[in-house]
Design an enzyme around this catalytic site. Structure first.
Site, PDB file in Angstrom:
ATOM      1  N   CYS A   1       0.725  -1.372   0.197  1.00  0.00           N
ATOM      2  CA  CYS A   1       0.041  -0.584  -0.028  1.00  0.00           C
ATOM      3  C   CYS A   1       0.291   1.036   0.232  1.00  0.00           C
ATOM      4  O   CYS A   1       0.540   1.883  -0.620  1.00  0.00           O
ATOM      5  CB  CYS A   1      -0.764  -0.126   1.372  1.00  0.00           C
ATOM      6  SG  CYS A   1      -2.154  -0.866   1.228  1.00  0.00           S
TER       7      CYS A   1
HETATM    8  N1  LIG Z   1      -2.572  -5.881   1.940  1.00  0.00           N
HETATM    9  C1  LIG Z   1      -2.894  -4.675   2.766  1.00  0.00           C
HETATM   10  O1  LIG Z   1      -2.737  -4.441   4.165  1.00  0.00           O
HETATM   11  C2  LIG Z   1      -4.015  -3.686   2.356  1.00  0.00           C
HETATM   12  C3  LIG Z   1      -4.805  -2.439   2.604  1.00  0.00           C
HETATM   13  C4  LIG Z   1      -5.556  -1.829   2.426  1.00  0.00           C
HETATM   14  C5  LIG Z   1      -6.314  -1.976   1.178  1.00  0.00           C
HETATM   15  N2  LIG Z   1      -5.532  -2.758   0.076  1.00  0.00           N
HETATM   16  C6  LIG Z   1      -5.729  -3.026  -1.357  1.00  0.00           C
HETATM   17  O2  LIG Z   1      -6.353  -4.474  -1.884  1.00  0.00           O
HETATM   18  C7  LIG Z   1      -6.944  -4.698  -2.581  1.00  0.00           C
HETATM   19  C8  LIG Z   1      -5.988  -6.363  -2.607  1.00  0.00           C
HETATM   20  O3  LIG Z   1      -4.578  -6.554  -1.918  1.00  0.00           O
HETATM   21  P1  LIG Z   1      -4.301  -7.809  -1.179  1.00  0.00           P
HETATM   22  O4  LIG Z   1      -3.433  -7.112  -0.241  1.00  0.00           O
HETATM   23  O5  LIG Z   1      -5.743  -7.928  -0.706  1.00  0.00           O
HETATM   24  O6  LIG Z   1      -3.319  -8.542  -2.325  1.00  0.00           O
HETATM   25  P2  LIG Z   1      -3.512  -9.681  -2.148  1.00  0.00           P
HETATM   26  O7  LIG Z   1      -2.461 -10.141  -3.100  1.00  0.00           O
HETATM   27  O8  LIG Z   1      -2.788 -10.526  -0.548  1.00  0.00           O
HETATM   28  O9  LIG Z   1      -4.737 -11.233  -2.729  1.00  0.00           O
HETATM   29  C9  LIG Z   1      -5.531 -10.778  -3.761  1.00  0.00           C
HETATM   30  C10 LIG Z   1      -5.453 -12.193  -4.332  1.00  0.00           C
HETATM   31  O10 LIG Z   1      -6.247 -11.977  -5.333  1.00  0.00           O
HETATM   32  C11 LIG Z   1      -6.410 -12.409  -6.015  1.00  0.00           C
HETATM   33  N3  LIG Z   1      -6.569 -12.651  -7.623  1.00  0.00           N
HETATM   34  C12 LIG Z   1      -5.898 -11.667  -8.417  1.00  0.00           C
HETATM   35  N4  LIG Z   1      -6.348 -11.347  -9.996  1.00  0.00           N
HETATM   36  C13 LIG Z   1      -7.621 -12.214  -9.445  1.00  0.00           C
HETATM   37  C14 LIG Z   1      -8.186 -12.129 -10.680  1.00  0.00           C
HETATM   38  N5  LIG Z   1      -8.929 -11.741 -11.203  1.00  0.00           N
HETATM   39  N6  LIG Z   1      -9.306 -12.854 -10.348  1.00  0.00           N
HETATM   40  C15 LIG Z   1      -9.300 -13.892  -8.928  1.00  0.00           C
HETATM   41  N7  LIG Z   1      -8.425 -13.376  -7.580  1.00  0.00           N
HETATM   42  C16 LIG Z   1      -7.165 -12.442  -8.131  1.00  0.00           C
HETATM   43  C17 LIG Z   1      -4.480 -13.684  -5.808  1.00  0.00           C
HETATM   44  O11 LIG Z   1      -4.414 -14.893  -6.318  1.00  0.00           O
HETATM   45  C18 LIG Z   1      -4.617 -13.264  -4.727  1.00  0.00           C
HETATM   46  O12 LIG Z   1      -5.168 -14.179  -3.502  1.00  0.00           O
HETATM   47  C19 LIG Z   1      -4.536  -3.769  -3.275  1.00  0.00           C
HETATM   48  O13 LIG Z   1      -5.993  -3.582  -4.245  1.00  0.00           O
HETATM   49  C20 LIG Z   1      -4.796  -3.333  -2.181  1.00  0.00           C
HETATM   50  O14 LIG Z   1      -3.942  -2.342  -2.871  1.00  0.00           O
HETATM   51  C21 LIG Z   1      -4.597  -4.098   0.347  1.00  0.00           C
END
Ligand SMILES: NC(=O)c1ccc[n+]([C@@H]2O[C@H](COP(=O)([O-])OP(=O)(O)OC[C@H]3O[C@@H](n4cnc5c(N)ncnc54)[C@H](O)[C@@H]3O)[C@@H](O)[C@H]2O)c1
Length: 437
Positions: free
Chosen positions: A274
């Site tokens: 992030c």
């Molecule tokens: N990690 C954090 O602390 C956090 C906090 C706030 C916001 N975010 C935002 O949330 C979003 C997700 O982040 P995250 O940390 O959960 O990512 P992550 O990588 O942990 O999880 C994302 C998941 O999506 C899956 N994926 C990818 N493309 C896909 C598709 N087309 N269809 C289905 N599944 C798919 C991946 O296999 C993975 O399991 C990002 O935009 C991030 O910036 C993350």
């Protein structure tokens, strides 16, 4: 009553089927919360390993304990799948897929585009799509409204579309998912109202804003605020280094002011999916409008320089004892980007290891949460933190202050320590061996 208006009643009665696309750090906790609230939840992920783990009631995210997953899986309220055909059976679909940067540091919304395209192929009237992936203002309205409407259905009439940024803070034990207010902005007032209704089931407070663009901007403001203030803390650390002052003492004392000051800590650089990434989304968007995002550019410059500063300080410490970095045994303590988690995405430890290795350092690492990492094509395995290994290192570089590490033992056994996190603050014996950021 249109099918979209009919959704209001299905959400209220918990009959609505909730979909979550992307079951990572953000999607899995959200899916579990909706299931706990009594909804039938379908989780979708491209990663079959995650789907299989969930089918067995297991969890791969530290904040979601396996018991929470198994409870809702056994009760049949959460089912994960790689079969996107089942999207058509969901009434509300949350999209929580990654939004990284490309190699040229531009926004990479390809994961969102793929997820939205999978949804578009099965879109039916009465569905509500809620985007939770962090992105630049205008993504939902400019990219995804036209894409979804190419199905022939109309937003706000046949289907709903809203943006609701995610605020989860992995490993933060102070706030449960539901205690952190959820911000929601819809494409139309009905979209906002329906998304608000859905989130009211799992969040204590839902805050609505007037548009998807506004909701997108809220998230970027929050994370840009952090990145800039960490940039200031890092620059103050560099200033204190020149002035011969202890930045941690200065920060702690300033933080006793009960108003008008907020404590941010310096460190070896930004990490995670992030804070290092999100401000770049905003700067990129503003560049397209001929508006240079100067605060973001300056903070990015300072923050991305920190791993180099760490390496320069390590070289300085070794140099004082006539040891070259080339050939020195360097033990990096902690490679996760923050304490008590296993996430190494964008971790400054990766840059520090790369830079030290480029200068000929023999680098090993220990991290109780990360069994192995890859840096520039080389795989490193976490070494045990034995007394001998600590004593054998020419310098120990603390990058992550994991709670599981016994800092008094580290200070007692190691000969030279560079502490970028003030992890050793409570250790009195042997502190003359510790140099701090
Ligand atoms: N990690 C954090 O602390 C956090 C906090 C706030 C916001 N975010 C935002 O949330 C979003 C997700 O982040 P995250 O940390 O959960 O990512 P992550 O990588 O942990 O999880 C994302 C998941 O999506 C899956 N994926 C990818 N493309 C896909 C598709 N087309 N269809 C289905 N599944 C798919 C991946 O296999 C993975 O399991 C990002 O935009 C991030 O910036 C993350």
């Amino acid at each position: 009553m249109s099918r979209l208006e009919d959704l209001r009643q299905r959400i209220e009665s918990r009959e609505a089927v909730i979909g979550v696309v992307g079951l990572g750090y953000v999607g899995l906790p959200l899916a579990v919360e909706f299931a706990k609230a009594g909804y039938a939840v379908k989780g979708f992920d491209l990663d079959a390993k995650k789907v299989d783990a969930l089918a067995e009631g297991g969890s791969y995210i530290e904040d979601v304990v396996p018991g929470q997953v198994s409870e809702v899986v056994v009760e049949g309220r959460l089912r994960a799948t790689t079969d996107f055909a089942e999207l058509s059976r969901c009434d509300v679909i949350n999209v929580c897929v990654p939004t990284p940067l490309t190699k040229t540091k531009d926004p990479d919304v390809s994961h969102m585009a793929k997820a939205l395209d999978d949804i578009r192929k099965r879109l039916r009237s009465g569905q509500l799509i809620i985007l939770g992936s962090t992105t630049y203002p205008g993504t939902t309205h400019e990219l995804f409204v036209p894409m979804l409407e190419s199905s022939g259905l109309r937003v706000g009439v046949d289907f709903g579309l809203a943006f609701a940024p995610e605020r989860i803070d992995p490993a933060n034990k102070n706030f449960k998912v539901r205690e952190v207010p959820k911000v929601v902005g819809g494409e139309t007032p009905l979209c906002t109202e329906l998304a608000t209704k859905a989130f009211e089931a799992v969040f204590d407070r839902v805050v609505s804003v007037s548009s998807t663009q506004s909701a997108e901007m809220v998230k970027l403001l929050e994370n840009t605020f952090r990145a800039i203030n960490i940039g200031l803390a890092n620059e103050v650390a560099l200033m204190c280094d020149r002035l011969g002052l202890d930045v941690w003492e200065v920060m702690d004392a300033a933080a006793t002011k009960p108003y008008g000051f907020m404590k941010f800590l310096p460190g070896p650089g930004l990490g995670g999916h992030c804070i290092p990434v999100d401000p770049t989304y905003l700067a990129w968007k503003m560049k397209s409008l001929n508006f240079p995002a100067r605060f973001i550019e300056l903070a990015t410059e300072i923050n991305t320089h920190m791993p180099q500063h760490v390496v320069d300080k390590v070289a300085e410490i070794l140099n004082e004892d006539r040891i070259a970095v080339n050939g020195a045994r360097i033990l990096v303590l902690g490679v996760a980007y923050k304490p008590d988690i296993s996430d190494t995405r964008e971790s400054p430890a990766l840059d520090v290891i790369r830079l030290l290795t480029e200068r000929g350092g023999e680098v090993s690492y220990h991290d109780p949460h990360v069994p192995e990492i890859e840096v520039e094509g080389t795989t490193y395995k976490s070494a045990d933190l034995s007394d001998d290994r600590l004593a054998d290192a020419d310098v120990v570089v603390i990058i992550t202050d994991h709670a599981a590490v016994d800092w008094a033992r580290v200070v007692a056994r190691a000969g030279r320590i560079f502490d970028t996190r003030n992890a050793t603050r409570n250790v009195a014996a042997g502190r003359e061996k510790v140099r701090k950021l």
